[in-house]
Design an enzyme around this catalytic site. Structure first.
Site, PDB file in Angstrom:
ATOM      1  N   ASP A 246       0.738  -0.981   0.054  1.00 42.20           N
ATOM      2  CA  ASP A 246       0.152   0.344   0.066  1.00 42.20           C
ATOM      3  C   ASP A 246       0.979   0.953  -0.109  1.00 42.20           C
ATOM      4  OD1 ASP A 246      -1.940   1.823  -0.016  1.00 42.20           O
ATOM      5  OD2 ASP A 246      -2.963   1.133   1.933  1.00 42.20           O
TER       6      ASP A 246
ATOM      7  N   ASN B 287     -10.240  -2.115  -6.279  1.00 45.21           N
ATOM      8  CA  ASN B 287      -9.686  -2.037  -7.443  1.00 45.21           C
ATOM      9  C   ASN B 287     -10.411  -1.879  -8.891  1.00 45.21           C
ATOM     10  OD1 ASN B 287      -6.462  -2.830  -5.822  1.00 45.21           O
ATOM     11  ND2 ASN B 287      -6.965  -1.084  -5.286  1.00 45.21           N
TER      12      ASN B 287
HETATM   13  C1  FPP Z   1      -1.879   0.674  -3.701  1.00 44.79           C
HETATM   14  O1  FPP Z   1      -1.551   1.869  -3.435  1.00 44.79           O
HETATM   15  C2  FPP Z   1      -0.763  -0.509  -4.650  1.00 44.79           C
HETATM   16  C3  FPP Z   1      -1.807  -1.093  -5.586  1.00 44.79           C
HETATM   17  C4  FPP Z   1      -3.483  -1.130  -5.635  1.00 44.79           C
HETATM   18  C5  FPP Z   1      -0.928  -1.966  -6.208  1.00 44.79           C
HETATM   19  C6  FPP Z   1       0.028  -3.108  -6.317  1.00 44.79           C
HETATM   20  C7  FPP Z   1       0.707  -2.769  -7.672  1.00 44.79           C
HETATM   21  C8  FPP Z   1       2.232  -2.634  -8.114  1.00 44.79           C
HETATM   22  C9  FPP Z   1       2.907  -2.193  -5.904  1.00 44.79           C
HETATM   23  C10 FPP Z   1       2.293  -2.168  -8.800  1.00 44.79           C
HETATM   24  C11 FPP Z   1       2.539  -3.419 -10.834  1.00 44.79           C
HETATM   25  C12 FPP Z   1       2.412  -4.806  -9.323  1.00 44.79           C
HETATM   26  C13 FPP Z   1       3.408  -6.165 -10.100  1.00 44.79           C
HETATM   27  C14 FPP Z   1       2.738  -6.921  -9.695  1.00 44.79           C
HETATM   28  C15 FPP Z   1       4.139  -6.361 -10.793  1.00 44.79           C
HETATM   29  P1  FPP Z   1      -2.447   2.405  -3.533  1.00 44.79           P
HETATM   30  O2  FPP Z   1      -2.664   2.639  -4.740  1.00 44.79           O
HETATM   31  O3  FPP Z   1      -3.516   2.239  -3.293  1.00 44.79           O
HETATM   32  O4  FPP Z   1      -1.617   4.107  -2.711  1.00 44.79           O
HETATM   33  P2  FPP Z   1      -2.655   4.963  -1.900  1.00 44.79           P
HETATM   34  O5  FPP Z   1      -3.222   4.328  -0.609  1.00 44.79           O
HETATM   35  O6  FPP Z   1      -1.147   5.897  -1.353  1.00 44.79           O
HETATM   36  O7  FPP Z   1      -3.312   5.938  -2.164  1.00 44.79           O
END
Ligand code: FPP
Length: 259
Positions: free
Chosen positions: A20, A68
Site C-alpha cells: 500500500d 480496485n
Molecule cells: C496500493 O497503492 C497498490 C496497489 C493498488 C497496486 C500494487 C501494484 C504495484 C505494486 C505495481 C505493479 C504490480 C506488480 C505485481 C508488478 P495505492 O494506490 O492504494 O496507494 P494509496 O493508498 O497511497 O493511494
C-alpha cells in the site's frame, strides 16, 4: 541492518504483503499515481529477489483487489500494463531461479492479453520448486469465500460428499490456496491497521506487521526489519507459553483457538 542479523533457521515459510501507499508516495513526490505504481513495481522486483535469496519458499503479493476495479479507468489500465510488462520481463529470471508463479482471485475479469500472459507464465513455471510467488489479482478474501462455498455446493449436489462432511480441511481445499501453506507473516506498508479484504481464512494465526514506510520505499532494509520483528514474536497458536517450549508437541489443529 543486513540479513546477517536474521536467524536463518527461524525465517517464515510464507510471507504475504499488502503493498500500500503507491498513490501517497506519488503525491509526496509531486508525481502521478501511475508513477507511484511504476516505482512500486521496482519494490516488487526487489522483494521477490530478496525473498529468494533468503530461501523463503512462499511469497504472496496483493497486487490488485476486487475493489480496485472501481478506480479511474486510466489507473486500472496502467496497473494492468505494469503487470503484463512485469510478467514478460521476469519470466526468464523465474526459470533461471526455479520460481513458480501462481495467481489467486477471479482471473476471468482480467483483460484477455493480461490473462493470457499470466496463464503462459503460470504454465511455463509450474514445475519450478525453489520458491512460489503468488499474485493476488482481482482478489478479495470475501469473494474467495463465496467462490469456495459455491464450489463445495456443486460437489455436494453432484453427490461427491455430503454437506455434513464439510470440515476445516474441506474448506481449505476449496479456497484459492489448497497447495499453499498459511502465511506466517503478513506485512502491510503505509501504516493502515486493517486487512482490507485480503486473505481472511488463511491468516487465522499469521503474525501481523504494519510499517509506515510507503510501498515504493519498501526495500531490503525495511524487509529485514520486518523479518527481525517476526523473529522476536512468540507464536502460541492458542496454547500456553509452557506448552510452546516443547516444540515437538506443538500442533495447529481444529481445537487450537487463540486466547
Ligand atoms: C496500493 O497503492 C497498490 C496497489 C493498488 C497496486 C500494487 C501494484 C504495484 C505494486 C505495481 C505493479 C504490480 C506488480 C505485481 C508488478 P495505492 O494506490 O492504494 O496507494 P494509496 O493508498 O497511497 O493511494
Amino acid at each position: 541492518m543486513d540479513s546477517k542479523n536474521l536467524d536463518r533457521s527461524r525465517l517464515p515459510h510464507h510471507v504475504a504483503i499488502i503493498m500500500d501507499g503507491n498513490g501517497r508516495w506519488a503525491t509526496l513526490q509531486g508525481k502521478s499515481r501511475i508513477e507511484g505504481h511504476r516505482r512500486g513495481k521496482t519494490s516488487v522486483r526487489v522483494i521477490v529477489e530478496t525473498t529468494r535469496k533468503l530461501g523463503i519458499p512462499f511469497l504472496t503479493l496483493f497486487a490488485f483487489s476486487t475493489e480496485n476495479w472501481l478506480r479511474p479507468q486510466d489507473e486500472v489500465h496502467a496497473l494492468m500494463g505494469l503487470l503484463e510488462t512485469y510478467l514478460i520481463a521476469e519470466q526468464p529470471k523465474m526459470m533461471r531461479y526455479g520460481i513458480r508463479l501462481k495467481a489467486i482471485g477471479n482471473r476471468d475479469r482480467l483483460p484477455l492479453n493480461v490473462r493470457r500472459t499470466l496463464e503462459d507464465v503460470i504454465e511455463l513455471t509450474q514445475r519450478n520448486t525453489r520458491m512460489t510467488v503468488v499474485l493476488a489479482l482481482s482478489y478479495s478474501g470475501r469473494d474467495e469465500i463465496v467462490r469456495m462455498v459455491n464450489k463445495i455446493r456443486r460437489r455436494v449436489l453432484a453427490g461427491e460428499f455430503q454437506s455434513s462432511d464439510v470440515e476445516e480441511e474441506i474448506v481449505s481445499a476449496h479456497m484459492d490456496t489448497p497447495d499453499i501453506p498459511d502465511p506466517d507473516l503478513l506485512i502491510r506498508t503505509s501504516g493502515e491497521m486493517r486487512i482490507s479484504n485480503f486473505y481472511l481464512w488463511q491468516i487465522a494465526y499469521t503474525e501481523l506487521y504494519v510499517t509506515p514506510t510507503l510501498w515504493p520505499d519498501f526495500r531490503e532494509q525495511e524487509y529485514f526489519q520486518a523479518l527481525q520483528e517476526y523473529q522476536r514474536r512468540r507464536r502460541r497458536f492458542g496454547r500456553t507459553d509452557e506448552q510452546i517450549t516443547e516444540p515437538a508437541r506443538l500442533r495447529v489443529g481444529s481445537s487450537g483457538r487463540e486466547s
